[in-house]
Motif scaffolding. Sequence first.
Motif, PDB file in Angstrom:
ATOM      1  N   PRO A 139       0.849  -1.189   0.000  1.00 18.98           N
ATOM      2  CA  PRO A 139       0.000   0.000   0.000  1.00 18.98           C
ATOM      3  C   PRO A 139       0.890   1.247   0.000  1.00 18.98           C
ATOM      4  O   PRO A 139       1.951   1.248   0.639  1.00 18.98           O
ATOM      5  N   ILE A 140       0.458   2.280  -0.723  1.00 15.48           N
ATOM      6  CA  ILE A 140       1.225   3.546  -0.741  1.00 15.48           C
ATOM      7  C   ILE A 140       0.288   4.654  -0.234  1.00 15.48           C
ATOM      8  O   ILE A 140      -0.310   5.386  -1.023  1.00 15.48           O
ATOM      9  N   PRO A 141       0.161   4.788   1.102  1.00 19.37           N
ATOM     10  CA  PRO A 141      -0.774   5.786   1.643  1.00 19.37           C
ATOM     11  C   PRO A 141      -0.216   7.200   1.626  1.00 19.37           C
ATOM     12  O   PRO A 141      -0.952   8.142   1.907  1.00 19.37           O
ATOM     13  N   TYR A 142       1.085   7.353   1.320  1.00 19.27           N
ATOM     14  CA  TYR A 142       1.737   8.657   1.485  1.00 19.27           C
ATOM     15  C   TYR A 142       2.459   9.105   0.211  1.00 19.27           C
ATOM     16  O   TYR A 142       3.094   8.299  -0.475  1.00 19.27           O
ATOM     17  N   LEU A 143       2.347  10.418  -0.050  1.00 16.42           N
ATOM     18  CA  LEU A 143       3.033  11.022  -1.204  1.00 16.42           C
ATOM     19  C   LEU A 143       3.646  12.352  -0.779  1.00 16.42           C
ATOM     20  O   LEU A 143       2.954  13.211  -0.220  1.00 16.42           O
ATOM     21  N   SER A 187      -3.724   8.337   2.205  1.00  9.61           N
ATOM     22  CA  SER A 187      -3.991   8.904   3.525  1.00  9.61           C
ATOM     23  C   SER A 187      -3.542  10.363   3.633  1.00  9.61           C
ATOM     24  O   SER A 187      -4.235  11.184   4.232  1.00  9.61           O
ATOM     25  N   SER A 188      -2.390  10.671   3.039  1.00 10.45           N
ATOM     26  CA  SER A 188      -1.852  12.016   3.257  1.00 10.45           C
ATOM     27  C   SER A 188      -0.798  12.352   2.221  1.00 10.45           C
ATOM     28  O   SER A 188      -0.008  11.485   1.818  1.00 10.45           O
ATOM     29  N   MET A 189      -0.810  13.624   1.778  1.00 11.56           N
ATOM     30  CA  MET A 189       0.257  14.076   0.872  1.00 11.56           C
ATOM     31  C   MET A 189       0.712  15.469   1.273  1.00 11.56           C
ATOM     32  O   MET A 189      -0.025  16.218   1.932  1.00 11.56           O
ATOM     33  N   THR A 190       1.943  15.781   0.888  1.00  7.94           N
ATOM     34  CA  THR A 190       2.466  17.127   1.134  1.00  7.94           C
ATOM     35  C   THR A 190       3.015  17.706  -0.165  1.00  7.94           C
ATOM     36  O   THR A 190       3.365  16.967  -1.100  1.00  7.94           O
ATOM     37  N   PHE A 191       3.068  19.031  -0.179  1.00  6.79           N
ATOM     38  CA  PHE A 191       3.602  19.775  -1.320  1.00  6.79           C
ATOM     39  C   PHE A 191       4.682  20.720  -0.802  1.00  6.79           C
ATOM     40  O   PHE A 191       4.451  21.439   0.182  1.00  6.79           O
ATOM     41  N   MET A 225       9.064  19.015   9.334  1.00  2.68           N
ATOM     42  CA  MET A 225       7.680  19.512   9.215  1.00  2.68           C
ATOM     43  C   MET A 225       6.909  18.707   8.166  1.00  2.68           C
ATOM     44  O   MET A 225       5.734  18.374   8.363  1.00  2.68           O
ATOM     45  N   ILE A 226       7.568  18.385   7.066  1.00  2.00           N
ATOM     46  CA  ILE A 226       6.899  17.572   6.036  1.00  2.00           C
ATOM     47  C   ILE A 226       6.464  16.234   6.637  1.00  2.00           C
ATOM     48  O   ILE A 226       5.322  15.800   6.447  1.00  2.00           O
ATOM     49  N   CYS A 227       7.350  15.593   7.379  1.00  3.11           N
ATOM     50  CA  CYS A 227       7.039  14.271   7.937  1.00  3.11           C
ATOM     51  C   CYS A 227       5.902  14.363   8.948  1.00  3.11           C
ATOM     52  O   CYS A 227       5.040  13.474   9.011  1.00  3.11           O
ATOM     53  N   PHE A 228       5.867  15.428   9.746  1.00  2.00           N
ATOM     54  CA  PHE A 228       4.765  15.592  10.701  1.00  2.00           C
ATOM     55  C   PHE A 228       3.441  15.773   9.954  1.00  2.00           C
ATOM     56  O   PHE A 228       2.448  15.090  10.243  1.00  2.00           O
ATOM     57  N   LEU A 229       3.405  16.688   8.984  1.00  5.66           N
ATOM     58  CA  LEU A 229       2.153  16.930   8.246  1.00  5.66           C
ATOM     59  C   LEU A 229       1.674  15.660   7.550  1.00  5.66           C
ATOM     60  O   LEU A 229       0.477  15.405   7.420  1.00  5.66           O
ATOM     61  N   LEU A 230       2.629  14.876   7.081  1.00  9.51           N
ATOM     62  CA  LEU A 230       2.303  13.650   6.357  1.00  9.51           C
ATOM     63  C   LEU A 230       1.720  12.578   7.278  1.00  9.51           C
ATOM     64  O   LEU A 230       0.910  11.758   6.850  1.00  9.51           O
ATOM     65  N   SER A 231       2.110  12.629   8.526  1.00  6.71           N
ATOM     66  CA  SER A 231       1.890  11.487   9.429  1.00  6.71           C
ATOM     67  C   SER A 231       0.468  11.412   9.994  1.00  6.71           C
ATOM     68  O   SER A 231      -0.252  12.414  10.042  1.00  6.71           O
ATOM     69  N   PRO A 232       0.089  10.233  10.496  1.00  9.44           N
ATOM     70  CA  PRO A 232      -1.196  10.096  11.188  1.00  9.44           C
ATOM     71  C   PRO A 232      -1.304  11.020  12.397  1.00  9.44           C
ATOM     72  O   PRO A 232      -2.421  11.355  12.812  1.00  9.44           O
TER      73      PRO A 232
END
Length: 251
Positions: free
Chosen positions: A90-94, A135-139, A223-230
């Motif tokens: 599964p690839i829930p994150y981008l 589940s979550s992506m960041t830009f 910050m990217i990893c936090f925003l991405l995370s559950p």
Amino acid sequence: MDANFAGLGFRQGEAVVVTGAANGIGREVALLLARAGLTVSAWDIEEAALNELVAEIEATVGTVRGVLVDLDDQGAIDAAWDEATSMGLPIPYLVNNAGPPSTTDVSVVEGLRMSVGSYVAVTEGWLKRHAAEASSMTFTSSIAGNFFVGPTTDWYPTAKAGIAGYMRHCAVKLRGHPRSNGVAPTGVVTRRTAEAFASEEMQQRLKAQPMGRAGLADEVAAMICFLLSPAASFINGVLIPVDGASTWTHG
Ligand SMILES: NC(=O)c1ccc[n+]([C@@H]2O[C@H](COP(=O)([O-])OP(=O)(O)OC[C@H]3O[C@@H](n4cnc5c(N)ncnc54)[C@H](O)[C@@H]3O)[C@@H](O)[C@H]2O)c1
């Protein structure tokens, strides 16, 4: 920084795609997420630097698959998604992060295609194949175009504002499946920018900033990893400056 993001809710057996993973901010994101237990599909156009990252993750922190791709090419993006999907996870994150340097000499229309266009193409490719688990992506945007317009190329602030607009559009339209957030860095030291930051003129300018120094790639990556995370489960549609408060000193 030796951050451990294992406590943020990432689960082993899941994967993340990180674009622009071979250098700078993307490289630090890839290392943090591998350390947190995700399998990293690391996308970049620079083969030597990508191989270096893959060797480092495999030797130390986790599982990675390097994918050589030109994100300015729709066919190459499709092939990269096929490659990532073939991992069978599964690839829930981008993490939409790759970008040409702000100094790149292109027209506004070309710059929009290379940055906003490629982020849209990567995101659409993900949603086409992985919508069920997304589940979550960041830009990765910038303070340029969003909080400040500096003396830079025409396309850069235009494109970075466009990226933030697309990020917000996804946050609303997709209703949190996945969540969509962004970071707005400025003045980050990377392998590419190190020489410019070392100059006397730049050092003087940095001393006048609130924190008196440039940012580091891993400080943006955190910050990217936090925003991405559950752990950021109700955060959707925000653009967070990672700028040491320098934005408030412009103008
Ligand atoms: N460094 C800063 O001060 C700063 C400030 C604001 C925003 N940003 C943004 O942060 C993001 C990452 O930048 P960075 O500073 O880490 O830069 P970097 O140059 O160190 O890394 C960018 C990576 O993207 C890759 N890339 C570029 N074009 C590509 C393409 N067409 N296909 C595949 N890969 C490609 C590069 O090969 C490189 O590995 C960018 O979107 C940039 O605009 C950086």
